[in-house]
Design a protein around this motif. Structure first.
Motif, PDB file in Angstrom:
ATOM      1  N   TYR A 208       0.836  -1.181   0.000  1.00  0.00           N
ATOM      2  CA  TYR A 208       0.000   0.000   0.000  1.00  0.00           C
ATOM      3  C   TYR A 208       0.885   1.250   0.000  1.00  0.00           C
ATOM      4  O   TYR A 208       2.011   1.235   0.471  1.00  0.00           O
TER       5      TYR A 208
ATOM      6  N   TYR B 272       0.964   4.883   1.744  1.00  0.00           N
ATOM      7  CA  TYR B 272       0.408   5.643   2.866  1.00  0.00           C
ATOM      8  C   TYR B 272       0.992   7.049   2.857  1.00  0.00           C
ATOM      9  O   TYR B 272       2.136   7.264   2.484  1.00  0.00           O
TER      10      TYR B 272
ATOM     11  N   TYR C 294       1.396  10.274   5.640  1.00  0.00           N
ATOM     12  CA  TYR C 294       1.277  10.833   6.981  1.00  0.00           C
ATOM     13  C   TYR C 294       1.851  12.247   6.948  1.00  0.00           C
ATOM     14  O   TYR C 294       2.603  12.603   6.040  1.00  0.00           O
TER      15      TYR C 294
ATOM     16  N   HIS D  80      -4.493   6.436   2.593  1.00  0.00           N
ATOM     17  CA  HIS D  80      -3.718   5.368   1.993  1.00  0.00           C
ATOM     18  C   HIS D  80      -4.498   4.718   0.866  1.00  0.00           C
ATOM     19  O   HIS D  80      -5.726   4.868   0.780  1.00  0.00           O
TER      20      HIS D  80
ATOM     21  N   TYR E 250       5.041  12.651   4.805  1.00  0.00           N
ATOM     22  CA  TYR E 250       5.760  11.406   4.588  1.00  0.00           C
ATOM     23  C   TYR E 250       4.954  10.479   3.684  1.00  0.00           C
ATOM     24  O   TYR E 250       3.773  10.234   3.924  1.00  0.00           O
TER      25      TYR E 250
ATOM     26  N   ARG F  63       4.165   0.068   2.230  1.00  0.00           N
ATOM     27  CA  ARG F  63       4.179  -0.970   3.257  1.00  0.00           C
ATOM     28  C   ARG F  63       3.343  -2.146   2.790  1.00  0.00           C
ATOM     29  O   ARG F  63       2.255  -1.966   2.233  1.00  0.00           O
TER      30      ARG F  63
ATOM     31  N   ALA G 150       0.712  -4.832   2.666  1.00  0.00           N
ATOM     32  CA  ALA G 150      -0.632  -4.846   3.227  1.00  0.00           C
ATOM     33  C   ALA G 150      -0.750  -5.914   4.300  1.00  0.00           C
ATOM     34  O   ALA G 150      -0.088  -6.956   4.265  1.00  0.00           O
ATOM     35  N   ARG G 151      -1.603  -5.671   5.230  1.00  0.00           N
ATOM     36  CA  ARG G 151      -1.799  -6.554   6.378  1.00  0.00           C
ATOM     37  C   ARG G 151      -2.161  -7.973   5.960  1.00  0.00           C
ATOM     38  O   ARG G 151      -1.834  -8.945   6.633  1.00  0.00           O
ATOM     39  N   CYS G 152      -2.868  -8.099   4.847  1.00  0.00           N
ATOM     40  CA  CYS G 152      -3.297  -9.421   4.388  1.00  0.00           C
ATOM     41  C   CYS G 152      -2.117 -10.379   4.213  1.00  0.00           C
ATOM     42  O   CYS G 152      -2.239 -11.572   4.439  1.00  0.00           O
TER      43      CYS G 152
ATOM     44  N   TYR H  60       0.976  -7.748  10.801  1.00  0.00           N
ATOM     45  CA  TYR H  60       1.704  -6.999  11.823  1.00  0.00           C
ATOM     46  C   TYR H  60       3.211  -7.042  11.659  1.00  0.00           C
ATOM     47  O   TYR H  60       3.929  -6.487  12.458  1.00  0.00           O
ATOM     48  N   GLY H  61       3.730  -7.699  10.619  1.00  0.00           N
ATOM     49  CA  GLY H  61       5.174  -7.826  10.516  1.00  0.00           C
ATOM     50  C   GLY H  61       5.855  -6.606   9.949  1.00  0.00           C
ATOM     51  O   GLY H  61       6.996  -6.324  10.278  1.00  0.00           O
ATOM     52  N   GLN H  62       5.160  -5.876   9.088  1.00  0.00           N
ATOM     53  CA  GLN H  62       5.788  -4.758   8.392  1.00  0.00           C
ATOM     54  C   GLN H  62       5.711  -3.487   9.216  1.00  0.00           C
ATOM     55  O   GLN H  62       4.638  -3.075   9.625  1.00  0.00           O
ATOM     56  N   ASN H  63       6.848  -2.881   9.410  1.00  0.00           N
ATOM     57  CA  ASN H  63       6.891  -1.627  10.133  1.00  0.00           C
ATOM     58  C   ASN H  63       6.565  -0.457   9.197  1.00  0.00           C
ATOM     59  O   ASN H  63       6.683  -0.569   7.987  1.00  0.00           O
ATOM     60  N   PHE H  64       6.134   0.655   9.768  1.00  0.00           N
ATOM     61  CA  PHE H  64       5.989   1.892   9.003  1.00  0.00           C
ATOM     62  C   PHE H  64       7.338   2.597   9.074  1.00  0.00           C
ATOM     63  O   PHE H  64       7.754   3.026  10.147  1.00  0.00           O
TER      64      PHE H  64
ATOM     65  N   PHE I   3       9.530   5.733   8.242  1.00  0.00           N
ATOM     66  CA  PHE I   3       9.415   7.143   7.894  1.00  0.00           C
ATOM     67  C   PHE I   3      10.753   7.652   7.387  1.00  0.00           C
ATOM     68  O   PHE I   3      11.731   7.650   8.114  1.00  0.00           O
TER      69      PHE I   3
ATOM     70  N   TYR J 225      -1.351  -4.218  18.278  1.00  0.00           N
ATOM     71  CA  TYR J 225       0.037  -3.825  18.046  1.00  0.00           C
ATOM     72  C   TYR J 225       0.282  -2.432  18.589  1.00  0.00           C
ATOM     73  O   TYR J 225      -0.428  -1.486  18.254  1.00  0.00           O
TER      74      TYR J 225
ATOM     75  N   MET K 140       3.257  -7.092  19.848  1.00  0.00           N
ATOM     76  CA  MET K 140       2.215  -7.595  18.967  1.00  0.00           C
ATOM     77  C   MET K 140       0.946  -7.963  19.731  1.00  0.00           C
ATOM     78  O   MET K 140      -0.108  -8.133  19.126  1.00  0.00           O
TER      79      MET K 140
ATOM     80  N   ARG L 124      -1.456   0.248  16.161  1.00  0.00           N
ATOM     81  CA  ARG L 124      -1.877  -0.054  14.790  1.00  0.00           C
ATOM     82  C   ARG L 124      -3.123  -0.905  14.781  1.00  0.00           C
ATOM     83  O   ARG L 124      -3.291  -1.792  15.619  1.00  0.00           O
TER      84      ARG L 124
ATOM     85  N   CYS M 114      -7.243  -4.918   4.782  1.00  0.00           N
ATOM     86  CA  CYS M 114      -5.808  -5.062   4.564  1.00  0.00           C
ATOM     87  C   CYS M 114      -5.023  -3.799   4.897  1.00  0.00           C
ATOM     88  O   CYS M 114      -3.844  -3.862   5.229  1.00  0.00           O
TER      89      CYS M 114
ATOM     90  N   GLU N 141      -4.045  -1.610   7.178  1.00  0.00           N
ATOM     91  CA  GLU N 141      -3.869  -1.263   8.588  1.00  0.00           C
ATOM     92  C   GLU N 141      -3.219   0.114   8.722  1.00  0.00           C
ATOM     93  O   GLU N 141      -2.301   0.452   7.983  1.00  0.00           O
TER      94      GLU N 141
END
Lengths: 115, 114
Positions: free
Chosen positions: A32, A34, A36, A49, A87, A91, A93-95, A99-103, A105, B31, B50, B94, B99, B101
């Motif tokens: 995606y 995003y 900010y 986003h 910014y 990133r 997508a969550r799918c 939760y693994g991917q950090n944002f 900046f 998170y 998490m 978060r 999808c 997030e």
């Protein structure tokens, strides 16, 4: 390696549209885009986003090119309060990465809205 | 109103005096994370969590501790602060539908260690 590149700074006249570009030529199909912004020392604020379609909300519009290699954030009627660092972040997508991917900046674009 | 809150917003302390910065979110997000922001270095992640009782180191964890005993709270602990921990700190959580997030940030805590 940076995933996005943005101009260091831009000026915009108050009341005019602010168009902030972002290049993300290596974007993957599951990422995606995003946007900010951070107004002087405040917490970064979510703007918008999108994945591949153009998006619009009460704050801004996001235009993503058909090849997804670049995008533009549009603030339709910039005000002095829109002066901030903007910014652009790509990133996964969550799918695909729960939760693994950090944002991440980067330095962003410093937008100055001038009276 | 959905929000992330932090306290205190400003803090001046001396080297070695333990301190805790609290963070709370009301969005039921699983998170949460802590960042520090320094001039020229951008936002760097300190620790993240998490879920309850699940925490892990970010990019700059040295000198910090965290805990996640409840879903809504994620305090940052400096057991023995040093001047190089003078910084602007942000807590974030978060969550979201589908999808895409989204991450929400607190207002920041400006810390000065003398």
């Amino acid at each position: 390696d940076a995933k996005t590149t943005q101009p260091t700074s831009m000026d915009c006249a108050e009341g005019r549209a602010a168009n902030l570009p972002c290049n993300h030529s290596t974007i993957s199909g599951n990422e995606y885009v995003y946007w900010y912004r951070q107004i002087h020392s405040q917490g970064p604020q979510y703007i918008i986003h999108g994945l591949k379609n153009n998006e619009t909300n009460e704050m801004a519009s996001l235009i993503i090119t058909e090849d997804r290699k670049s995008s533009t954030l549009i603030l339709p009627h910039a005000t002095l309060r829109d002066t901030a660092v903007y910014y652009c972040i790509v990133r996964v997508a969550r799918c695909w990465d729960n939760y693994g991917q950090n944002f991440v900046f980067g330095p962003g674009t410093r937008l100055s809205v001038l009276p | 109103e959905a929000q992330v809150t932090q306290n205190p917003r400003y803090l001046i302390t001396v080297t070695g005096k333990k301190l805790t910065v609290t963070c709370s979110q009301n969005m039921n997000h699983e998170y949460m994370s802590w960042y520090r922001q320094d001039p020229g270095l951008g936002l760097r992640q300190i620790y993240y969590s998490m879920n309850v009782e699940v925490t892990d180191k970010g990019d700059v964890p040295e000198g910090y501790k965290v805990s996640r005993k409840e879903k809504r709270n994620f305090p940052l602990i400096l057991e023995s602060p040093s001047p190089n921990q003078t910084s602007l700190y942000f807590c974030a959580s978060r969550g979201g539908q589908g999808c895409g997030e989204t991450q929400y940030f607190g207002p920041g805590t400006r810390l000065l260690v003398l």
